[in-house]
Design an enzyme around this catalytic site. Structure first.
Site, PDB file in Angstrom:
ATOM      1  N   THR A   1      -1.647  -9.341  -9.304  1.00 26.26           N
ATOM      2  CA  THR A   1      -2.356 -10.129 -10.512  1.00 26.26           C
ATOM      3  C   THR A   1      -1.524 -10.282 -11.557  1.00 26.26           C
ATOM      4  O   THR A   1      -1.089  -9.426 -12.061  1.00 26.26           O
ATOM      5  CB  THR A   1      -3.754  -9.138 -10.426  1.00 26.26           C
ATOM      6  OG1 THR A   1      -4.655  -9.855 -11.304  1.00 26.26           O
ATOM      7  CG2 THR A   1      -3.368  -8.071 -10.996  1.00 26.26           C
TER       8      THR A   1
ATOM      9  N   HIS B   1      -3.553   7.260  -4.446  1.00 27.61           N
ATOM     10  CA  HIS B   1      -2.783   8.879  -4.413  1.00 27.61           C
ATOM     11  C   HIS B   1      -2.906   9.421  -3.387  1.00 27.61           C
ATOM     12  O   HIS B   1      -2.290  10.581  -2.975  1.00 27.61           O
ATOM     13  CB  HIS B   1      -3.363   9.421  -5.807  1.00 27.61           C
ATOM     14  CG  HIS B   1      -2.218  10.105  -6.301  1.00 27.61           C
ATOM     15  ND1 HIS B   1      -0.944  10.649  -5.498  1.00 27.61           N
ATOM     16  CD2 HIS B   1      -2.089  11.008  -7.464  1.00 27.61           C
ATOM     17  CE1 HIS B   1      -0.282  11.342  -6.483  1.00 27.61           C
ATOM     18  NE2 HIS B   1      -0.816  11.725  -7.373  1.00 27.61           N
TER      19      HIS B   1
END
Length: 501
Positions: free
Chosen positions: A420, A472
């Site tokens: 992006t 994560h």
């Protein structure tokens, strides 16, 4: 003998629940006749008979869970095929809910306008504004209405020439296959006549008790809701997941409303305007929040000296455009760098599915594009096989299709990683949200002239902050930092990416 198989259920859907069989073992069936409805967390699927014959065996009962490819039952071919048409007439006479036959019988020459298939995992859409009114004359293939879904807008054209009758108003929620109008060559309005049996069918279903899909059942059970108290807006009087969620939101407001009338939704102020969110905007809001709630998101930052990329681009941009017919931008360099880094750190190109990790050996890069209707992320397929020119052409075509509202569902699904570019709008730094179920997204930002220490000297360099948001649960900090450093190295020395070093 012909097996009745569970069809593919859609991307990331691994099981379904048997809704209700429309036939019993031993009943005659016709080819393509609907035999059973399967319900998943996302959509309902109809399974039809593979041939004429007799439904010899049903292997799964109502409510059982099945997986794609499972044999639901068996049709014995031949024997009862001849009897099937004869048996069908009484069956339709007894079963009042055969509204599909009513329009043809009532109007003779009426042609139904049905909601087309809206793509994998898309179960409903919202009616846009009709371009014609009931009673207007229309030509075959003339555009009549646009249906807005969670992902794209679907155009519905006239299946024949004649006089239009509308049965689904603007703003109504519709499902694939649902009749939204009809066209009669004689001008007779057949749809209103068909509306009565349709409503009767819905009333009968409501009277017998609402049928809940697995997704709705989960919401009802987890929140102790009474299905009979939920206002149903789905087809055939069914309760949708949205209805159940609305009931949750409405429940806490009921008690304060009784005690204090002020608890009702506040009135709009003189200088305020209330506008209903588009379906696309609702989907964007829901998916972004689901992404935050599902993944263990973390963002790591670095900065890139864009001197060499900008010099290379400035040196060759005119020759590049003349040769390839497209401008040389920064996105192609970033895409090349990202693909190289993904090959070194495969966890960033993977996704979690339950307790499994799915590693992707293909590099389909999503490119976030801002449009008037909201943010969409079309996918550049097999970016690892494309040259700089191929990447620029592909991104340019996807961007144009996004702004024109011409993206197909296939162009919006299946990405493995997303880029992006907030720098287009002047963003200095941001923490992008993951495009679930992907495990990584790279944020580009504005290029700013800043004083930097270079070989012991202070120099003004064009610098860009880059950010990697990652899940994560699957990507460790070491891998995330290594990935971002690799992208930085390839951009600061672009020859390495071009030479695959």
């Amino acid at each position: 003998m012909a097996d009745i198989l569970t069809p593919a259920l859609g991307e990331s859907v691994t099981e379904a629940t048997i809704g209700k069989w429309t036939k019993k073992a031993g009943d005659p069936v016709k080819k393509d006749e609907v035999l059973v409805e399967l319900e998943t967390d996302k959509v309902s699927l109809e399974v039809v008979s593979p041939s004429d014959g007799t439904l010899a065996e049903i292997k799964f009962a109502d409510g059982d869970t099945v997986t794609p490819g499972a044999i639901l039952g068996v049709v014995s071919e031949g024997g009862a095929a001849a009897a099937a048409p004869a048996a069908a007439a009484p069956a339709k006479a007894e079963a009042a809910p055969a509204p599909a036959a009513a329009p043809a019988a009532a109007s003779g020459d009426a042609v139904a306008i049905n909601v087309p298939t809206m793509g994998e995992s898309v179960a409903e859409g919202s009616m846009g504004t009709w371009l014609k009114k009931s009673g207007d004359t229309v030509a075959k293939d003339e555009l009549l209405v646009e249906i807005e879904t969670d992902k794209v807008a679907v155009e519905v054209s006239a299946p024949a020439a004649g006089v239009l009758t509308i049965s689904a108003d603007a703003g109504a929620t519709v499902t694939p296959g649902q009749q939204i109008g009809s066209i009669s060559a004689s001008g007779a309005a057949a749809a209103p006549a068909a509306a009565a049996p349709a409503n009767t069918g819905s009333a009968q279903i409501a009277a017998d008790g609402p049928h809940l899909s697995p997704a709705v059942q989960r919401v009802v059970t987890e929140n102790n809701l009474d299905p009979k108290a939920i206002a149903a807006t789905g087809p055939k009087g069914n309760i949708t997941k949205g209805d159940a969620l609305n009931a949750i939101n409405a429940a806490p407001a009921a008690a304060p409303a009784a005690a204090a009338p002020a608890a009702a939704p506040r009135a709009d102020q003189p200088r305020e305007e209330r506008v209903k969110m588009t379906r696309l905007r609702q989907t964007i809001a829901r998916r972004l929040k689901e992404s935050q709630n599902t993944a263990a998101q973390l963002t790591t930052f670095n900065e890139v000296d864009m001197t060499n990329v900008m010099a290379l681009r400035s040196q060759y941009k005119d020759v590049f455009e003349k040769r390839h017919g497209v401008k040389l931008g920064f996105m192609s360099f970033f895409t090349k760098a990202v693909v190289a880094a993904l090959k070194e750190i495969p966890a960033v190109n993977a996704e979690i599915d339950g307790t499994d990790i799915i590693y992707k050996n293909h590099y389909d890069i999503g490119v976030a594009v801002g449009t008037d209707k909201g943010l969409v992320v079309p996918v550049l397929r097999d970016a690892d096989t494309l040259s700089l020119a191929g990447i620029e052409k592909g991104i340019g075509a996807l961007g144009k299709a996004a702004r024109d509202g011409a993206l197909s569902l296939d162009q919006l699904q299946g990405g493995t990683f997303t880029i992006t570019n907030g720098g287009t709008y002047g963003s200095l730094m941001s923490t992008p949200i993951l495009n679930a179920p992907q495990s990584g997204i790279l944020g580009m930002h504005n290029i700013v002239q800043r004083p930097m220490a270079v070989n012991g000297q202070v120099e003004i360099r064009p610098m860009m902050y880059i950010a990697l948001s990652y899940d994560h649960r699957i990507v460790d900090g070491k891998e995330a930092v290594t990935f971002l450093v690799r992208v930085k190295e390839l951009l600061e020395d672009p020859a390495r990416a071009l030479l695959d070093l």
